[in-house]
Design a protein around this motif. Structure first.
Motif, PDB file in Angstrom:
ATOM      1  N   ASP A 160       0.835  -1.212   0.000  1.00  0.00           N
ATOM      2  CA  ASP A 160       0.000   0.000   0.000  1.00  0.00           C
ATOM      3  C   ASP A 160       0.862   1.251   0.000  1.00  0.00           C
ATOM      4  O   ASP A 160       0.520   2.266  -0.645  1.00  0.00           O
ATOM      5  CB  ASP A 160      -0.906   0.001   1.232  1.00  0.00           C
ATOM      6  CG  ASP A 160      -1.932  -1.120   1.167  1.00  0.00           C
ATOM      7  OD1 ASP A 160      -2.191  -1.619   0.055  1.00  0.00           O
ATOM      8  OD2 ASP A 160      -2.478  -1.491   2.253  1.00  0.00           O
ATOM      9  N   LYS A 161       1.968   1.223   0.708  1.00  0.00           N
ATOM     10  CA  LYS A 161       2.854   2.378   0.756  1.00  0.00           C
ATOM     11  C   LYS A 161       3.442   2.672  -0.626  1.00  0.00           C
ATOM     12  O   LYS A 161       3.532   3.838  -1.064  1.00  0.00           O
ATOM     13  CB  LYS A 161       3.979   2.107   1.768  1.00  0.00           C
ATOM     14  CG  LYS A 161       4.897   3.291   1.973  1.00  0.00           C
ATOM     15  CD  LYS A 161       5.968   2.966   2.985  1.00  0.00           C
ATOM     16  CE  LYS A 161       6.926   4.139   3.150  1.00  0.00           C
ATOM     17  NZ  LYS A 161       8.017   3.839   4.115  1.00  0.00           N
ATOM     18  N   LEU A 162       3.823   1.613  -1.367  1.00  0.00           N
ATOM     19  CA  LEU A 162       4.357   1.804  -2.719  1.00  0.00           C
ATOM     20  C   LEU A 162       3.304   2.417  -3.636  1.00  0.00           C
ATOM     21  O   LEU A 162       3.584   3.333  -4.426  1.00  0.00           O
ATOM     22  CB  LEU A 162       4.848   0.464  -3.279  1.00  0.00           C
ATOM     23  CG  LEU A 162       6.099  -0.139  -2.608  1.00  0.00           C
ATOM     24  CD1 LEU A 162       6.369  -1.542  -3.138  1.00  0.00           C
ATOM     25  CD2 LEU A 162       7.311   0.754  -2.845  1.00  0.00           C
ATOM     26  N   LYS A 163       2.065   1.916  -3.522  1.00  0.00           N
ATOM     27  CA  LYS A 163       0.981   2.466  -4.351  1.00  0.00           C
ATOM     28  C   LYS A 163       0.768   3.944  -4.050  1.00  0.00           C
ATOM     29  O   LYS A 163       0.581   4.760  -4.958  1.00  0.00           O
ATOM     30  CB  LYS A 163      -0.303   1.680  -4.097  1.00  0.00           C
ATOM     31  CG  LYS A 163      -0.257   0.260  -4.631  1.00  0.00           C
ATOM     32  CD  LYS A 163      -1.566  -0.463  -4.321  1.00  0.00           C
ATOM     33  CE  LYS A 163      -1.525  -1.913  -4.822  1.00  0.00           C
ATOM     34  NZ  LYS A 163      -2.785  -2.634  -4.479  1.00  0.00           N
ATOM     35  N   ILE A 164       0.778   4.285  -2.756  1.00  0.00           N
ATOM     36  CA  ILE A 164       0.547   5.682  -2.369  1.00  0.00           C
ATOM     37  C   ILE A 164       1.675   6.577  -2.875  1.00  0.00           C
ATOM     38  O   ILE A 164       1.443   7.714  -3.316  1.00  0.00           O
ATOM     39  CB  ILE A 164       0.410   5.782  -0.848  1.00  0.00           C
ATOM     40  CG1 ILE A 164      -0.909   5.157  -0.400  1.00  0.00           C
ATOM     41  CG2 ILE A 164       0.441   7.231  -0.371  1.00  0.00           C
ATOM     42  CD1 ILE A 164      -1.020   4.947   1.079  1.00  0.00           C
ATOM     43  N   GLU A 165       2.903   6.066  -2.848  1.00  0.00           N
ATOM     44  CA  GLU A 165       4.018   6.870  -3.350  1.00  0.00           C
ATOM     45  C   GLU A 165       3.886   7.131  -4.849  1.00  0.00           C
ATOM     46  O   GLU A 165       4.146   8.242  -5.332  1.00  0.00           O
ATOM     47  CB  GLU A 165       5.333   6.151  -3.060  1.00  0.00           C
ATOM     48  CG  GLU A 165       5.716   6.191  -1.587  1.00  0.00           C
ATOM     49  CD  GLU A 165       6.981   5.394  -1.300  1.00  0.00           C
ATOM     50  OE1 GLU A 165       7.465   5.447  -0.166  1.00  0.00           O
ATOM     51  OE2 GLU A 165       7.467   4.730  -2.235  1.00  0.00           O
ATOM     52  N   THR A 166       3.440   6.110  -5.602  1.00  0.00           N
ATOM     53  CA  THR A 166       3.222   6.322  -7.052  1.00  0.00           C
ATOM     54  C   THR A 166       2.113   7.347  -7.281  1.00  0.00           C
ATOM     55  O   THR A 166       2.214   8.198  -8.175  1.00  0.00           O
ATOM     56  CB  THR A 166       2.865   4.990  -7.712  1.00  0.00           C
ATOM     57  OG1 THR A 166       1.737   4.403  -7.011  1.00  0.00           O
ATOM     58  CG2 THR A 166       4.026   4.015  -7.650  1.00  0.00           C
ATOM     59  N   LEU A 167       1.043   7.251  -6.474  1.00  0.00           N
ATOM     60  CA  LEU A 167      -0.056   8.226  -6.621  1.00  0.00           C
ATOM     61  C   LEU A 167       0.438   9.636  -6.321  1.00  0.00           C
ATOM     62  O   LEU A 167       0.048  10.604  -6.988  1.00  0.00           O
ATOM     63  CB  LEU A 167      -1.200   7.856  -5.681  1.00  0.00           C
ATOM     64  CG  LEU A 167      -2.024   6.624  -6.066  1.00  0.00           C
ATOM     65  CD1 LEU A 167      -2.996   6.276  -4.931  1.00  0.00           C
ATOM     66  CD2 LEU A 167      -2.808   6.878  -7.348  1.00  0.00           C
ATOM     67  N   LEU A 168       1.282   9.795  -5.303  1.00  0.00           N
ATOM     68  CA  LEU A 168       1.802  11.118  -4.976  1.00  0.00           C
ATOM     69  C   LEU A 168       2.654  11.677  -6.115  1.00  0.00           C
ATOM     70  O   LEU A 168       2.596  12.874  -6.427  1.00  0.00           O
ATOM     71  CB  LEU A 168       2.628  11.042  -3.689  1.00  0.00           C
ATOM     72  CG  LEU A 168       1.839  10.865  -2.388  1.00  0.00           C
ATOM     73  CD1 LEU A 168       2.790  10.616  -1.222  1.00  0.00           C
ATOM     74  CD2 LEU A 168       1.028  12.132  -2.106  1.00  0.00           C
ATOM     75  N   GLU A 169       3.445  10.821  -6.760  1.00  0.00           N
ATOM     76  CA  GLU A 169       4.243  11.283  -7.894  1.00  0.00           C
ATOM     77  C   GLU A 169       3.364  11.755  -9.040  1.00  0.00           C
ATOM     78  O   GLU A 169       3.626  12.795  -9.668  1.00  0.00           O
ATOM     79  CB  GLU A 169       5.179  10.166  -8.362  1.00  0.00           C
ATOM     80  CG  GLU A 169       6.289   9.847  -7.361  1.00  0.00           C
ATOM     81  CD  GLU A 169       7.133   8.656  -7.802  1.00  0.00           C
ATOM     82  OE1 GLU A 169       8.101   8.341  -7.094  1.00  0.00           O
ATOM     83  OE2 GLU A 169       6.796   8.065  -8.851  1.00  0.00           O
ATOM     84  N   ASN A 170       2.290  10.988  -9.324  1.00  0.00           N
ATOM     85  CA  ASN A 170       1.348  11.401 -10.372  1.00  0.00           C
ATOM     86  C   ASN A 170       0.714  12.737 -10.041  1.00  0.00           C
ATOM     87  O   ASN A 170       0.528  13.599 -10.911  1.00  0.00           O
ATOM     88  CB  ASN A 170       0.279  10.336 -10.562  1.00  0.00           C
ATOM     89  CG  ASN A 170       0.861   9.033 -11.094  1.00  0.00           C
ATOM     90  OD1 ASN A 170       1.877   9.052 -11.823  1.00  0.00           O
ATOM     91  ND2 ASN A 170       0.245   7.907 -10.761  1.00  0.00           N
TER      92      ASN A 170
END
Length: 595
Positions: A473-483
């Motif tokens: 979940d943390k990896l997914k959230i980091e990708t969303l923040l980059e987007n």
């Protein structure tokens, strides 16, 4: 040595002398100069010589014993004011001249029952003395001297007061006028050893009764002693272990466990039992936490109910204040009398004060709720996930430590079992039964430890799976923040282009009378309010409405804003004379046509 030092304290009782006037006791006491003794115990006659006692060797006596006092009695109401002639069988008593000074008396010794009688006729006998003084009460003894005086001891102390009344009387035996048959009585207090002894015995008895009463009071108010704690045994240990699992008996059981540990009952043989009891006490913490959470939930529900009830009360207050304001308008106000107007104005002020108090209380509750909001609730979801991850990591580490401790305990139990097996072959038959029981207990403990170890391992696997999910979940959230950051950069470019195009519009807005977004909101709310009131409203009425939404709004700020917008709001005067009133009206539709 027969002349005694004489002292006395008064005791309450009615007198029974044959006299007609019912206020003679007051006159007698004034004539004798006998003032009541104070609680300080200071002697009234400082020149009293204690060596002049009826019995030699009597030391000076303090009339006040420690902790006890002599209280002066009330004056009997049946005593005559003027002394009269007293007729006896063998003699006659004539009263003294009322204009003469009263006879002097000594200080009364404590418990005095003996009086000194001087000035007796030379031919007076004990029978005549008995005849005169038996009217005062029961006479126990008469000690007559050859020098025309005697000492009389009565049965009670109040009889001495009656005998003192006869002081100053002239006595005449029969109808003789011979000097040996006449005399002037002088009655005074006498100091006797028997009186002092009886008085001291009475005071000691009263002191004993007082001490006994105080002891009973102290015992009555003394808290009961705690029940004794039983001594440790295997049976009592099992009983306490069961009580520790019961919520109603936990407090009693934990006290017993604490006492046993402080006494030093823990040893190598009982360590396992104590560990199991301590483990039960530790499991009680979860129940306490759940109970606290339930109470906190109840408290929050009660707060919500109170807030809802308070808001309902405020709504009713607003309606009542609106009624008072509408009644204060000119259309209805002129029809009320002066008294009615005064009452309405007073009621209106009181209602407004109470409404403001309740409004402040509600605003305070809301401020407290805003302050109680923790920073954790405002954090980003990524930070929430990080805290959850750290909590899971700490739990996993705790489970690892518990797993290691359980393994060490298991190894210790196995070593003990091996030692017991080695010692079993060497021990005698009498010890076989006890060792078998120990073996059974150890085997049961091992089985329990193995089950607990399996449970801990399962929990450890579950926690690891949850930790992996959190990391994903943390990896997914980091990708969303980059987007999101990329989108923000693109939108910032577009906004820069639009700003270049909208520069003239901003210049026009900077010249407008409305300077902030807050003033725009105020203009909109005031316009809506005045549109509902087509006949206009006073500035106070408008500000009272706005202060319900925001208590920081002041009247001067609103009035300045409305005067700046002349095409939107217009001020008019209504009424005549004392009822002249300024009203603001909404003229936005007319101003739109003009602009």
């Amino acid at each position: 040595s027969a002349d005694s030092g004489r002292n006395l304290s008064l005791d309450s009782i009615l007198m029974g002398l044959p006299m007609s006037d019912p206020t003679a006791w007051t006159t007698a006491m004034n004539n004798l100069g006998m003032a009541p003794m104070g609680m300080t115990g200071q002697p009234l006659l400082p020149d009293f010589d204690p060596a002049l006692g009826m019995m030699t060797g009597i030391p000076p006596i303090n009339p006040m014993m420690p902790g006890l006092g002599i209280v002066p009695p009330p004056i009997p109401p049946d005593m005559p004011a003027v002394k009269e002639i007293i007729h006896c069988k063998s003699c006659t008593l004539f009263p003294p001249n009322p204009h003469l000074p009263p006879p002097a008396t000594r200080e009364r010794p404590p418990g005095c029952k003996t009086v000194f009688v001087g000035g007796l006729p030379e031919n007076g006998t004990e029978q005549i003395i008995m005849e005169v003084f038996e009217q005062c009460g029961e006479v126990i003894a008469i000690r007559k001297s050859k020098k025309n005086f005697c000492h009389i001891r009565f049965a009670e102390e109040f009889m001495v007061d009656k005998a003192l009344y006869l002081s100053g009387y002239r006595i005449r035996l029969g109808s003789s006028t011979d000097k040996k048959d006449t005399g002037r009585l002088h009655v005074d207090f006498a100091q006797a050893r028997d009186d002092l002894y009886e008085w001291e015995c009475k005071q000691r008895m009263l002191a004993r009764e007082e001490r006994h009463r105080r002891r009973l009071e102290e015992e009555r108010f003394r808290p009961p002693s705690p029940p004794p704690v039983v001594h440790y045994s295997d049976h009592e240990c099992s009983v306490v272990a069961e009580k520790l699992k019961d919520d109603t008996k936990f407090l009693e059981a934990i006290q017993t466990l604490l006492t046993w540990i402080e006494r030093g009952e823990v040893n190598r043989r009982t360590a396992n039992n104590f560990y199991s009891m301590i483990q039960s006490a530790n499991s009680h913490i979860r129940r306490l936490v759940n109970e606290k959470a339930a109470h906190e939930k109840e408290m929050e529900e009660a707060k919500e109910k109170f807030k809802l009830a308070l808001s309902g009360i405020l709504v009713q207050f607003e309606q009542i204040v609106a009624v008072y304001h509408s009644a204060s308008k000119q259309k209805a106000w002129d029809h009320f009398t002066k008294a009615q107007r005064k009452n309405i104005s007073v009621w209106c002020k009181q209602a407004e004060e109470i409404r403001n108090i309740h409004n402040d209380e509600l605003m305070g509750i809301r401020r407290e709720e805003e302050m109680e909001m923790s920073d954790e609730e405002i954090e980003d979801p990524s930070e929430m996930k990080e805290t959850e991850e750290s909590a899971l990591v700490s739990q996993v580490e705790a489970l690892k430590e518990e797993n290691d401790s359980l393994r060490w305990q298991l190894d210790a139990y196995r070593n003990e079992v091996e030692l017991l097996k080695q010692e079993q072959g060497k021990a005698s038959r009498d010890e076989d039964t006890t060792k078998e029981q120990q073996m059974k207990l150890l085997q049961q403990a091992l089985q329990g430890m193995q089950k607990h170890l399996l449970k801990v391992q399962d929990e450890y696997k579950k926690r690891e799976a949850e930790l992996e999910k959190v990391r994903e979940d943390k990896l997914k959230i980091e990708t969303l923040l980059e987007n999101l950051k990329e989108q923000e950069s693109s939108t910032s470019r577009v906004c820069a282009c639009s700003q270049e195009k909208e520069c003239p519009v901003d210049k026009t807005l900077s010249n407008s009378p409305v300077k902030s977004e807050r003033e725009v909101l105020l203009v909109g709310i005031i316009s809506t309010f005045l549109h509902v009131h087509p006949f206009g409203a006073s500035i106070e009425y408008i500000c009272s409405y706005l202060q319900r939404l925001d208590s920081k709004i002041c009247t001067a700020e609103v009035e300045v804003l409305m005067t700046r917008l002349q095409n939107t709001f217009r001020q008019e005067l209504s009424g005549v004379g004392a009822s002249l009133e300024k009203r603001w009206k909404f003229c936005g539709f007319e101003g739109l046509k003009m602009t």
